[in-house]
Scaffold this active site. Structure first.
Site, PDB file in Angstrom:
ATOM      1  N   GLU A   1       0.822  -1.209   0.000  1.00 19.63           N
ATOM      2  CA  GLU A   1       0.000   0.000   0.000  1.00 19.63           C
ATOM      3  C   GLU A   1       0.857   1.261   0.000  1.00 19.63           C
ATOM      4  O   GLU A   1       1.741   1.405   0.845  1.00 19.63           O
ATOM      5  CB  GLU A   1      -0.907  -0.005   1.238  1.00 19.63           C
TER       6      GLU A   1
ATOM      7  N   GLU B   1      -8.647   1.609  -4.188  1.00 18.98           N
ATOM      8  CA  GLU B   1      -9.669   1.288  -3.182  1.00 18.98           C
ATOM      9  C   GLU B   1     -10.367   2.560  -2.718  1.00 18.98           C
ATOM     10  O   GLU B   1      -9.717   3.536  -2.292  1.00 18.98           O
ATOM     11  CB  GLU B   1      -9.015   0.576  -1.983  1.00 18.98           C
TER      12      GLU B   1
HETATM   13  O1  KIV Z   1      -6.562  -7.329   1.371  1.00 15.94           O
HETATM   14  C1  KIV Z   1      -7.213  -7.476   0.331  1.00 15.94           C
HETATM   15  O2  KIV Z   1      -8.000  -8.418   0.195  1.00 15.94           O
HETATM   16  C2  KIV Z   1      -7.023  -6.501  -0.732  1.00 15.94           C
HETATM   17  C3  KIV Z   1      -7.917  -6.520  -1.929  1.00 15.94           C
HETATM   18  C4  KIV Z   1      -9.344  -6.633  -1.700  1.00 15.94           C
HETATM   19  C5  KIV Z   1      -7.639  -5.382  -2.823  1.00 15.94           C
HETATM   20  O3  KIV Z   1      -6.146  -5.715  -0.639  1.00 15.94           O
END
Ligand code: KIV
Length: 254
Positions: free
Chosen positions: A116, A183
């Site tokens: 991230e 997101e």
């Molecule tokens: O942690 C997760 O499942 C994710 C996705 C939904 C993008 O990062």
């Protein structure tokens, strides 16, 4: 679709052809196999497993050992799909840490890793890619920052956030990321990023105009009924089906 193994290049080519990229999470062998048999090209061992499998309140509790354990289980399904794994909280604080931990996930069976952030982790992103491990970005709402941000908030409504998203996305693409998850990005900004970036955008709660969509599979099929994000329309109620089957069996014993 041909039956050849799906690679990061295949995912890139889907954007070029205008073919929507369907992506889902899986954390174990049977779900990976089921999603693969259903033709999902992009399967991700997300750190969302912290909530929907391990019962934590958020992803900040997930460790490298958790991610390795679940990535190994998913990889045993040997999917045709591209299989990725999340780098968990604090596993990529420096470029050296990022490479060590990305290599651990690759050894567990991840064909790419996701972390991230944008310009703030660009040294880590470059180091991971230089080590030969494909990298997927993640911008917008960053769940590993949920505690300091005080919740899951939509990003890109204000001009400074919009500018930051454009700059972060550009930096990730220039560093060699093969795709970026967006997101909770406001849909007009997600559309703008999708139209301007040379690599695919995979949206989650970011409107219909991304190159692909990703969901936490439990939200889609209703195996975690205690919380469903507002942008997900569940397609099955597996929790109810499980309870019915269990109660039927219990009652059959008397
Ligand atoms: O942690 C997760 O499942 C994710 C996705 C939904 C993008 O990062």
């Amino acid at each position: 679709m041909s039956l050849t193994k799906i690679t990061v290049e295949t995912i890139g080519a889907m954007k070029t052809r205008g073919e929507k990229i369907a992506a889902l999470t899986a954390y174990d062998f049977p779900m990976t196999k089921l999603l693969d048999e259903a033709g999902i090209p992009f399967i991700h061992v997300g750190d969302s497993l912290g909530m929907v499998v391990l019962g934590y309140p958020d992803t900040t509790h997930v460790t490298m050992s958790d991610m390795e354990h679940h990535t190994r289980a998913a990889a045993r399904a040997k999917p045709r799909a591209l299989l990725g794994a999340d780098m968990p909280y604090r596993s990529y604080e420096t470029p050296a840490d990022a490479v060590t931990n990305a290599k651990r996930l690759a050894a567990a069976g991840a064909e790419f890793v996701k972390a991230e952030g944008g310009r703030g982790i660009i040294g880590q992103v470059r180091a991971i890619i230089a080590a030969g491990i494909p990298f997927c970005g993640h911008l917008g709402m960053l769940p590993q920052h949920v505690v300091e941000e005080g919740g899951y908030h939509v990003k890109g409504k204000k001009e400074p956030e919009h500018e930051a998203l454009l700059e972060d996305a550009k930096a990730l693409a220039e560093a060699g990321a093969f795709a970026i998850v967006l997101e909770l990005v406001t849909p007009p900004v997600a559309r703008e990023l999708t139209q301007t970036l040379p690599i695919p955008t995979i949206g989650i709660g970011s409107g219909p105009d991304c190159d692909g969509q990703i969901l936490v599979t439990s939200d889609l099929i209703g195996t975690f009924p205690w919380f469903t994000p507002r942008f997900v329309k569940p397609r099955a109620n597996c929790a109810a089906a499980i309870k019915t089957a269990v109660i039927d069996w219990k009652n059959s014993l008397v």
